[in-house]
Design a protein around this motif. Sequence first.
Motif, PDB file in Angstrom:
ATOM      1  N   ALA A   1       0.826  -1.205   0.000  1.00 30.44           N
ATOM      2  CA  ALA A   1       0.000   0.000   0.000  1.00 30.44           C
ATOM      3  C   ALA A   1       0.861   1.255   0.000  1.00 30.44           C
ATOM      4  CB  ALA A   1      -0.936  -0.008   1.205  1.00 30.44           C
ATOM      5  N   ALA A   2       1.921   1.252   0.804  1.00 27.61           N
ATOM      6  CA  ALA A   2       2.811   2.411   0.853  1.00 27.61           C
ATOM      7  C   ALA A   2       3.486   2.639  -0.502  1.00 27.61           C
ATOM      8  CB  ALA A   2       3.865   2.217   1.943  1.00 27.61           C
ATOM      9  N   LEU A   3       3.974   1.578  -1.118  1.00 24.99           N
ATOM     10  CA  LEU A   3       4.615   1.707  -2.425  1.00 24.99           C
ATOM     11  C   LEU A   3       3.627   2.237  -3.463  1.00 24.99           C
ATOM     12  CD1 LEU A   3       6.685  -1.587  -2.356  1.00 24.99           C
ATOM     13  CD2 LEU A   3       7.652   0.708  -2.555  1.00 24.99           C
ATOM     14  N   SER A   4       2.378   1.791  -3.349  1.00 27.65           N
ATOM     15  CA  SER A   4       1.348   2.274  -4.271  1.00 27.65           C
ATOM     16  C   SER A   4       1.102   3.767  -4.079  1.00 27.65           C
ATOM     17  CB  SER A   4       0.054   1.485  -4.047  1.00 27.65           C
ATOM     18  OG  SER A   4      -0.983   1.971  -4.866  1.00 27.65           O
ATOM     19  N   LEU A   5       1.031   4.220  -2.827  1.00 26.89           N
ATOM     20  CA  LEU A   5       0.803   5.635  -2.553  1.00 26.89           C
ATOM     21  C   LEU A   5       2.005   6.492  -2.951  1.00 26.89           C
ATOM     22  CD1 LEU A   5      -0.957   5.361   0.921  1.00 26.89           C
ATOM     23  CD2 LEU A   5      -2.027   5.981  -1.254  1.00 26.89           C
ATOM     24  N   ILE A   6       3.197   5.945  -2.766  1.00 26.36           N
ATOM     25  CA  ILE A   6       4.415   6.658  -3.175  1.00 26.36           C
ATOM     26  C   ILE A   6       4.504   6.727  -4.689  1.00 26.36           C
ATOM     27  CG2 ILE A   6       6.945   6.522  -3.158  1.00 26.36           C
ATOM     28  CD1 ILE A   6       6.638   5.195  -0.344  1.00 26.36           C
ATOM     29  N   ASP A   7       3.899   5.743  -5.343  1.00 23.80           N
ATOM     30  CA  ASP A   7       3.858   5.660  -6.813  1.00 23.80           C
ATOM     31  C   ASP A   7       5.232   5.336  -7.388  1.00 23.80           C
ATOM     32  OD1 ASP A   7       2.646   5.642  -9.290  1.00 23.80           O
ATOM     33  OD2 ASP A   7       2.905   7.794  -9.627  1.00 23.80           O
ATOM     34  N   VAL A   8       5.823   4.263  -6.845  1.00 24.29           N
ATOM     35  CA  VAL A   8       7.058   3.739  -7.409  1.00 24.29           C
ATOM     36  C   VAL A   8       6.795   2.301  -7.850  1.00 24.29           C
ATOM     37  CG1 VAL A   8       8.603   5.209  -6.078  1.00 24.29           C
ATOM     38  CG2 VAL A   8       7.897   3.009  -5.135  1.00 24.29           C
ATOM     39  N   PRO A   9       7.455   1.835  -8.888  1.00 22.84           N
ATOM     40  CA  PRO A   9       7.195   0.472  -9.374  1.00 22.84           C
ATOM     41  C   PRO A   9       7.750  -0.580  -8.416  1.00 22.84           C
ATOM     42  CG  PRO A   9       9.005   1.465 -10.592  1.00 22.84           C
ATOM     43  CD  PRO A   9       8.432   2.545  -9.735  1.00 22.84           C
ATOM     44  N   TYR A  10       7.038  -1.683  -8.341  1.00 23.98           N
ATOM     45  CA  TYR A  10       7.542  -2.805  -7.544  1.00 23.98           C
ATOM     46  C   TYR A  10       7.009  -4.102  -8.138  1.00 23.98           C
ATOM     47  CZ  TYR A  10       2.952  -3.023  -5.194  1.00 23.98           C
ATOM     48  OH  TYR A  10       1.610  -3.130  -4.908  1.00 23.98           O
ATOM     49  N   ARG A  11       7.742  -5.156  -7.876  1.00 21.58           N
ATOM     50  CA  ARG A  11       7.339  -6.493  -8.283  1.00 21.58           C
ATOM     51  C   ARG A  11       6.993  -7.286  -7.037  1.00 21.58           C
ATOM     52  NH1 ARG A  11      11.766  -8.225 -10.135  1.00 21.58           N
ATOM     53  NH2 ARG A  11      12.306 -10.079  -8.917  1.00 21.58           N
ATOM     54  N   LEU A  12       5.982  -8.107  -7.143  1.00 22.69           N
ATOM     55  CA  LEU A  12       5.514  -8.879  -6.000  1.00 22.69           C
ATOM     56  C   LEU A  12       5.849 -10.349  -6.195  1.00 22.69           C
ATOM     57  CD1 LEU A  12       3.839  -8.762  -3.348  1.00 22.69           C
ATOM     58  CD2 LEU A  12       1.815  -9.176  -4.757  1.00 22.69           C
ATOM     59  N   GLU A  13       6.464 -10.950  -5.188  1.00 25.41           N
ATOM     60  CA  GLU A  13       6.701 -12.398  -5.190  1.00 25.41           C
ATOM     61  C   GLU A  13       6.028 -12.981  -3.957  1.00 25.41           C
ATOM     62  OE1 GLU A  13      10.582 -13.901  -5.868  1.00 25.41           O
ATOM     63  OE2 GLU A  13      11.036 -12.498  -7.501  1.00 25.41           O
ATOM     64  N   ASP A  14       5.050 -13.824  -4.193  1.00 25.81           N
ATOM     65  CA  ASP A  14       4.267 -14.370  -3.095  1.00 25.81           C
ATOM     66  C   ASP A  14       4.910 -15.600  -2.479  1.00 25.81           C
ATOM     67  OD1 ASP A  14       2.172 -12.653  -2.632  1.00 25.81           O
ATOM     68  OD2 ASP A  14       0.833 -13.590  -4.074  1.00 25.81           O
ATOM     69  N   PHE A  15       4.950 -15.596  -1.166  1.00 21.94           N
ATOM     70  CA  PHE A  15       5.391 -16.734  -0.366  1.00 21.94           C
ATOM     71  C   PHE A  15       4.416 -16.858   0.799  1.00 21.94           C
ATOM     72  CE2 PHE A  15       9.248 -15.385  -2.456  1.00 21.94           C
ATOM     73  CZ  PHE A  15       9.984 -16.546  -2.673  1.00 21.94           C
ATOM     74  N   ALA A  16       3.974 -18.059   1.094  1.00 26.87           N
ATOM     75  CA  ALA A  16       3.087 -18.291   2.236  1.00 26.87           C
ATOM     76  C   ALA A  16       3.688 -19.405   3.087  1.00 26.87           C
ATOM     77  CB  ALA A  16       1.689 -18.652   1.772  1.00 26.87           C
ATOM     78  N   PRO A  17       4.648 -19.096   3.950  1.00 29.55           N
ATOM     79  CA  PRO A  17       5.369 -20.139   4.689  1.00 29.55           C
ATOM     80  C   PRO A  17       4.484 -20.949   5.623  1.00 29.55           C
ATOM     81  CG  PRO A  17       5.909 -17.943   5.533  1.00 29.55           C
ATOM     82  CD  PRO A  17       5.155 -17.756   4.261  1.00 29.55           C
ATOM     83  N   TRP A  18       3.314 -20.419   5.983  1.00 32.14           N
ATOM     84  CA  TRP A  18       2.405 -21.149   6.859  1.00 32.14           C
ATOM     85  C   TRP A  18       1.684 -22.274   6.129  1.00 32.14           C
ATOM     86  CZ3 TRP A  18       2.349 -15.879   6.037  1.00 32.14           C
ATOM     87  CH2 TRP A  18       1.498 -15.422   5.024  1.00 32.14           C
ATOM     88  N   GLU A  19       1.848 -22.359   4.814  1.00 27.05           N
ATOM     89  CA  GLU A  19       1.163 -23.393   4.042  1.00 27.05           C
ATOM     90  C   GLU A  19       1.921 -24.718   3.984  1.00 27.05           C
ATOM     91  OE1 GLU A  19       0.140 -21.910   0.202  1.00 27.05           O
ATOM     92  OE2 GLU A  19      -1.420 -20.573   0.981  1.00 27.05           O
ATOM     93  N   GLY A  20       3.118 -24.759   4.557  1.00 28.36           N
ATOM     94  CA  GLY A  20       3.832 -26.025   4.589  1.00 28.36           C
ATOM     95  C   GLY A  20       5.338 -25.845   4.548  1.00 28.36           C
TER      96      GLY A  20
END
Length: 217
Positions: A20-39
């Motif tokens: 959300a902060a990066l979106s408000l700042i308006d800078v590009p970012y790439r998202l890599e999803d990790f869900a360590p609680w899934e196993g």
Amino acid sequence: MAEPFVVFGASGSGSVPIEAALSLIDVPYRLEDFAPWEGQEEADRLARINPLRQVPALALPTGELMTESAAILIWLADAYPDARLAPAVTDARRPAFLRWMNFVSSAIYALYWITDNPARIAEDEAVQADVKTRVFDRIATCWAQMGAQLRPGKYLLGEDLSVLDLYVATASRWSPGRRRFYEVAPALGETMRRVDGDPRLAAIWAERFPFSPGWER
């Protein structure tokens, strides 16, 4: 900027306020999803990024990796002052900003390491259930303390939305949930509803932490 920021996170996790902060700042970012609680396999996959197998983490354009959600949010707000997401160092509100950012991180967020998997500290399942109940009570007590000591304006620190608002809006949705949050910290409720409804954040909330029916529970 040499390359975009890379956010390592997951839907509904502590990476959401960073996104959300990066979106408000308006800078590009790439998202890599990790869900360590899934196993274990997913946790091990994350270990190459953060040996503690925790999200969020943020890769900076310089190649440096940051962990710890409060530190990341404070750094982003300070690195992009034009976005007005934190009081300046010389601002009278700065001590309160730093205090409550660290309070949310250490007194509240850190406890989810236990509630996410009570077996980490108790083997007996009955004891695990009691541990979760007691920890959620502690979280509610901490929100109550924050609510008793903050006097919000339009937002938690006055008239400007800050990364503290993003942090609390996310963390207060985790168990024991918003309904209890509103009960123990009523002074903060209106502000959080305002952050929930901010049109600038609508896309982030919808994609990364949707307001599903009954979400306030």
